[in-house]
Design an enzyme around this catalytic site. Structure first.
Site, PDB file in Angstrom:
ATOM      1  N   GLY A 135      39.968  23.554  50.742  1.00 32.85           N
ATOM      2  CA  GLY A 135      38.970  22.606  51.215  1.00 32.85           C
ATOM      3  C   GLY A 135      38.880  21.302  50.443  1.00 32.85           C
ATOM      4  CG  ASP A 169      48.329  19.486  50.694  1.00 33.65           C
ATOM      5  OD1 ASP A 169      49.460  19.002  50.481  1.00 33.65           O
ATOM      6  OD2 ASP A 169      47.630  19.973  49.789  1.00 33.65           O
ATOM      7  CD1 TRP A 171      43.682  17.431  50.204  1.00 34.59           C
ATOM      8  CD2 TRP A 171      44.645  16.772  52.108  1.00 34.59           C
ATOM      9  NE1 TRP A 171      44.980  17.075  49.923  1.00 34.59           N
ATOM     10  CE2 TRP A 171      45.590  16.674  51.063  1.00 34.59           C
ATOM     11  CE3 TRP A 171      45.019  16.435  53.400  1.00 34.59           C
ATOM     12  CZ2 TRP A 171      46.887  16.214  51.281  1.00 34.59           C
ATOM     13  CZ3 TRP A 171      46.330  15.987  53.621  1.00 34.59           C
ATOM     14  CH2 TRP A 171      47.242  15.871  52.576  1.00 34.59           C
ATOM     15  CG  ASP A 217      43.698  27.692  56.234  1.00 40.17           C
ATOM     16  OD1 ASP A 217      44.191  26.727  55.624  1.00 40.17           O
ATOM     17  OD2 ASP A 217      44.096  28.867  56.069  1.00 40.17           O
ATOM     18  CE  LYS A 252      52.477  20.364  50.403  1.00 41.84           C
ATOM     19  NZ  LYS A 252      51.703  21.025  49.341  1.00 41.84           N
ATOM     20  CG  ASP A 267      48.402  30.151  64.426  1.00 40.66           C
ATOM     21  OD1 ASP A 267      48.750  28.958  64.259  1.00 40.66           O
ATOM     22  OD2 ASP A 267      49.205  31.103  64.392  1.00 40.66           O
TER      23      ASP A 267
END
Length: 240
Positions: A80, A148, A82, A108, A188, A124
């Site tokens: 959490g 990320d 971000w 998540d 990322k 999902d």
């Protein structure tokens, strides 16, 4: 604890961890790195859930995508950090008088402890209809999709690179489905050369595609971040 003396007469303290029975040497190195990481220490002191919070701060400080009123989706949001950074920047709590109030959705697979100002869903994002759910929660398309996410390390550099590129590709596909025109995608990746197809698609779908390794990213890590801004809209011919 071993003490090191700097050239200026100041003492720097470095925590050394002994390899315990049953602990692999790689785990010992990771623990020692954590204990001596200034960003880990800073995150604890400032109340962030992880050092990754500083990565999104530094990315946003340069590219300015977390603005008041923005509608944001954070893929793979656990734990959490971000979300914590984004909430005040987009004015999700309405604390900035006279500024538009933003919304942020965290997604998540695992349960994430609540964060004031963020709406967190345990789903999902690859499930059919997940994009429709997100647009419904936001009452419209997103201005920013950020990720990320990283696959569990296999210890094999090339395999890990391919896995994280695959995650980035699926995140990009999701972003194409939920982003507003003009929106931004942040994710990322790992340096390594296998991301050519992804880069080609992003350059077609966005006006600008930049790469940055934030200062808070460990120097020995091959991670970097792609920031694609100015979304041109969905084109099914550009599926990755």
């Amino acid at each position: 604890m071993a003490k090191k003396t700097s050239g200026r007469g100041q003492r720097d303290l470095t925590v050394k961890v002994k390899t315990a029975r049953g602990r692999r040497s790689s785990s010992t190195r990771w623990l020692q790195r954590q204990l001596n990481d200034p960003y880990v220490t800073r995150a604890r002191a400032e109340g962030y859930r992880g050092r990754a919070a500083y990565k999104i701060m530094e990315l946003d400080d340069k590219y300015r995508f977390l603005v008041p009123g923005a509608r944001v989706v954070d893929l793979g949001c656990a734990p959490g950090g971000w979300l914590q950074v984004a909430v005040p920047r987009i004015n999700a709590l309405g604390e900035k008088s006279g500024k538009a109030r933003g919304r942020i959705i965290g997604i998540d697979l695992q349960e994430v402890e609540p964060i004031a100002g963020a709406e967190i869903h345990q789903i999902d994002f690859l499930d059919p209809g997940a994009d429709d759910l997100v647009r419904g929660w936001l009452d419209g398309p997103a201005d920013v999709v950020m990720s990320d996410m990283a696959a569990a390390s296999s210890g094999h550099k090339q395999t890990d690179h391919l896995r994280i590129i695959a995650l980035c590709e699926t995140a990009a596909e999701f972003a194409f489905d939920v982003l507003e025109e003009g929106g931004t995608f942040v994710a990322k990746v790992l340096a390594g050369g296998a991301e050519g197809e992804l880069q080609a698609v992003l350059k077609r779908r966005f006006e600008k595609v930049a790469h940055m390794k934030p200062p808070s990213s460990r120097s020995d890590s091959s991670e970097k971040f792609v920031v694609a801004s100015g979304f041109r809209g969905r084109d099914d011919e550009d599926e990755i």
